[in-house]
Scaffold this active site. Structure first.
Site, PDB file in Angstrom:
ATOM      1  CG  ASP A  30      -1.055   2.665  -4.393  1.00 17.23           C
ATOM      2  OD1 ASP A  30      -1.391   2.789  -3.665  1.00 17.23           O
ATOM      3  OD2 ASP A  30       0.152   2.068  -4.811  1.00 17.23           O
ATOM      4  CE  LYS A  93      -4.540   2.488   1.645  1.00 14.24           C
ATOM      5  NZ  LYS A  93      -4.012   2.136   0.944  1.00 14.24           N
ATOM      6  CD  GLU A 198      -4.774  -0.749  -2.055  1.00 15.64           C
ATOM      7  OE1 GLU A 198      -4.135  -1.416  -1.421  1.00 15.64           O
ATOM      8  OE2 GLU A 198      -4.459   0.436  -1.377  1.00 15.64           O
ATOM      9  CG  ASP A 223       0.066  -5.344  -1.736  1.00 17.75           C
ATOM     10  OD1 ASP A 223       1.030  -4.826  -1.099  1.00 17.75           O
ATOM     11  OD2 ASP A 223      -1.284  -3.876  -2.046  1.00 17.75           O
TER      12      ASP A 223
END
Ligand code: AMP
Length: 628
Positions: A30, A93, A198, A223
């Protein structure tokens, strides 16, 4: 077309090479905005791996460049966030696969320097070195550092080299962002078998999607991390997770909950909060309070000789507007998927902030069902990635594997670079389209050269064929809209079609992609790409910098020609001076020198370009006055 077994064979061929043999562990990673982690399946169960100190499975996604040139990652880097922000890169990211023009609104949020250009090329981060010059890093290189740290961590745990991984990305990541993630993996010495969404990984972590009875089920994945929120609605169709919709807020997360507590304290008490240090201290206390209140009713702490208090009900009141925003996103995601809450079969909680009781309760009430929250919300994604990796390793017998393509297929772009259009391990049949344009004014032809392989420069890959798209009407560079489609069928037959949309001109070719190549040769091509990842990345960086520099040189010369009536001779000779320096750098092969010269030229011309624009606008207005 190859079944998955080809990858195992690839491993076997490579026994004494970088890629290890059959039975090796494939790991799940991850790669997160705030934290990253690595997991594997051990005795049939997915587990995340802690560092040598055994403390935490989370590796902060932070990279720090020390003044002596060495690099540290994770906790060791995080401590420099406040002391050396310009050399400490976080949230990389958010930059992955992004161009400068994508970032105009957010770049001021970062403590480090992102080159300030409103352009379509991919971003780079300038990190000052000892002698005041900058070194330029792409988000891919920085992400690779984080992946290397995770690779080392799992290798230490297993006591064997690890060469293959599954890496997760947000469901909304586009093609460029996914490719950037693959490239980062390759640079870290990892063969990225699959990029997994994800939310898909999160579902797998809860075992959803592994059984026949899951067919047709609808899943909502909520999330809420440290800095971002997203919700995805998935449906399992013929054993495949389809993303029906995504929604969210790229700047809403745990940090905002901390801020809500800070705000409450500052409204309730008179506190000295003047320096950055004091602000930092108060934020840390607020985060402590937030976490504490996830389990307890009240929190007390001391700040600069004063007692600070907050109870769970007060915190909940302050958190409510934030949670409401996430619920509005859930509503929009459902509407986009054309579903009602009753249609959702599972709700999955991901991200550290879902530990907040108010969040759990509100989400559960909105969807009208219990949420899945039994796994550690920080680990869910990595655990699911590990399960997907285990499936790919063939360890989960009852899960069906689909046909895949064994090598990437792509075309040559400016500078001799390979642009992979169908990445290796994609399911077949598949069809992918990508848009291109011309690089020279008045260009009427475009060569489409098709290659197979994993290397960055086409010269190192296998050429499958080429054709020329002709009859493009002459237009300025960048205006034609050329779309290239790759259609790959289950027998490895590839059809490549190029269309220029403004004129409708079209050309295509059909190629047998697996013709004349053995499985051993394919395996060797793959190993080669891992061995050469570092030098390939250098070559790509140099080729990209050169292409960019050549474009800027052309525009600078054009700019002088078009504005010679008002530019002073001093300005013209200054521009020419920077143009000469850049031309000199382009002739060499130092990528950082080119980028530094580029930045200088752009910095000098930016205000002049603004002035030119203002003059044009003024001239246009004047014209209007005369005619009205
Ligand atoms: P992630 O990006 O998923 O690692 O999420 C980290 C976020 O989760 C940070 O904002 C943390 O403050 C938050 N967090 C971690 N533990 C808790 C907890 N027990 N209660 C509330 N928030 C938490």
């Amino acid at each position: 077309m190859a079944k998955y077994s080809i990858d195992l064979k690839a491993g076997k061929v490579a026994e004494d090479k970088a890629v290890s043999s059959r039975g090796e562990t494939i790991v799940g990673i991850d790669l997160g905005t705030t934290n990253s982690l690595v997991a594997h399946v051990k005795d049939g169960k997915a587990v995340a791996v802690a560092g040598k100190d055994g403390k935490s499975v989370l590796v902060p996604s932070v990279v720090h460049f020390k003044s002596d040139g060495s690099v540290v990652v994770g906790d060791a880097a995080k401590q420099y966030l406040t002391t050396a922000p310009e050399r400490t890169i976080y949230s990389v990211k958010r930059l992955l696969g992004k161009s400068y023009s994508d970032l105009t609104e957010v770049k001021d949020r970062f403590g480090y320097r992102i080159i300030d250009e409103n352009e379509d090329r991919l971003v780079k981060i300038a990190v000052p070195d000892g002698d005041g010059r900058a070194k330029f890093y792409s988000p891919i290189e920085l992400s690779a550092r984080i992946l290397q740290e995770l690779k080392t961590r799992i290798e230490e745990e297993l006591g064997t080299p690890v060469a293959r991984a599954v890496i997760t990305v947000p469901a909304y990541f586009n093609d460029t962002q996914r490719q950037a993630t693959r490239d980062a993996g390759k640079l870290a010495g990892l063969d990225v078998l699959r990029i997994v969404n994800e939310p898909t990984a999160s579902s797998l972590a809860y075992g959803i999607g592994l059984k026949d009875e899951d067919e047709g089920r609808t899943i909502a994945v909520y999330d809420l991390g440290g800095g971002t929120f997203d919700v995805s609605i998935l449906r399992i169709e013929q054993g495949i997770f389809e993303v029906l919709s995504t929604n969210g807020d790229t700047f809403l997360g745990g940090d905002d909950f901390d801020q809500a507590i800070v705000d409450y304290w500052r409204e309730t008490y008179t506190l000295p909060v003047n320096t950055a240090e004091q602000r930092g201290e108060l934020r840390l206390l607020a985060e402590q309070a937030k976490k504490f209140l996830s389990g307890e009713e009240a929190f007390v702490a001391e700040y600069r000789g004063r007692e600070l208090l907050i109870d769970r009900a007060t915190a909940a009141e302050r958190f409510t507007p934030l949670v409401t925003r996430t619920i509005a996103s859930c509503g929009r995601a459902l509407a986009d998927a054309k579903l009602r809450v009753e249609d959702v079969d599972h709700v999955i909680m991901v991200g550290g902030s879902t530990r907040i009781p108010l969040v759990k309760r509100t989400v559960s009430e909105f969807f009208g069902r219990e949420v899945n929250d039994s796994l550690d919300p920080d680990q869910v994604v990595a655990l699911g990635a590990a399960i997907q990796a285990d499936v790919l390793a063939g360890n989960q017998q009852d899960v069906l594997l689909l046909d895949i393509t064994p090598l990437s297929l792509g075309i040559e772009t400016v500078g001799g670079l390979m642009d992979p259009i169908i990445p290796r391990n994609s399911k077949v049949p598949t069809r992918v389209g990508r848009k291109y344009t011309t690089s020279v004014d008045g260009q009427v032809k475009l060569k489409v050269a098709v290659y197979q392989g994993e290397r960055d420069m086409v010269a190192d890959n296998r050429k499958l064929g080429e054709f020329v798209l002709t009859d493009i009407p002459p237009m300025p560079a960048g205006i034609p809209q050329i779309e290239i489609h790759f259609y790959l069928d289950a027998d490895g037959i590839l059809r490549v079609k190029a269309t220029e949309h403004r004129s409708g001109t079209e050309q295509s070719v059909t190629i047998k992609s697996q013709y004349g190549i053995t499985e051993e040769e394919m395996a060797l091509m793959l190993i080669d790409s891992l061995h050469n990842a570092e030098s390939d990345m250098q070559a790509r960086g140099l080729a990209e910098a050169r292409t960019e520099a050549n474009n800027v040189l052309l525009s600078a010369r054009k700019f002088i020609r078009q504005n010679e009536d008002w530019l002073t001779t001093g300005q013209v000779s200054e521009i020419n001076h920077f143009v000469d320096l850049l031309s000199e750098a382009v002739a060499g092969d130092d990528k950082d020198a080119i980028n530094n010269r580029l930045a200088e030229l752009n910095e000098f011309t930016a205000p002049l370009a603004h002035e030119a624009l203002d003059r044009n606008v003024a001239a246009a207005m004047k014209g209007k006055d005369l005619t009205s």
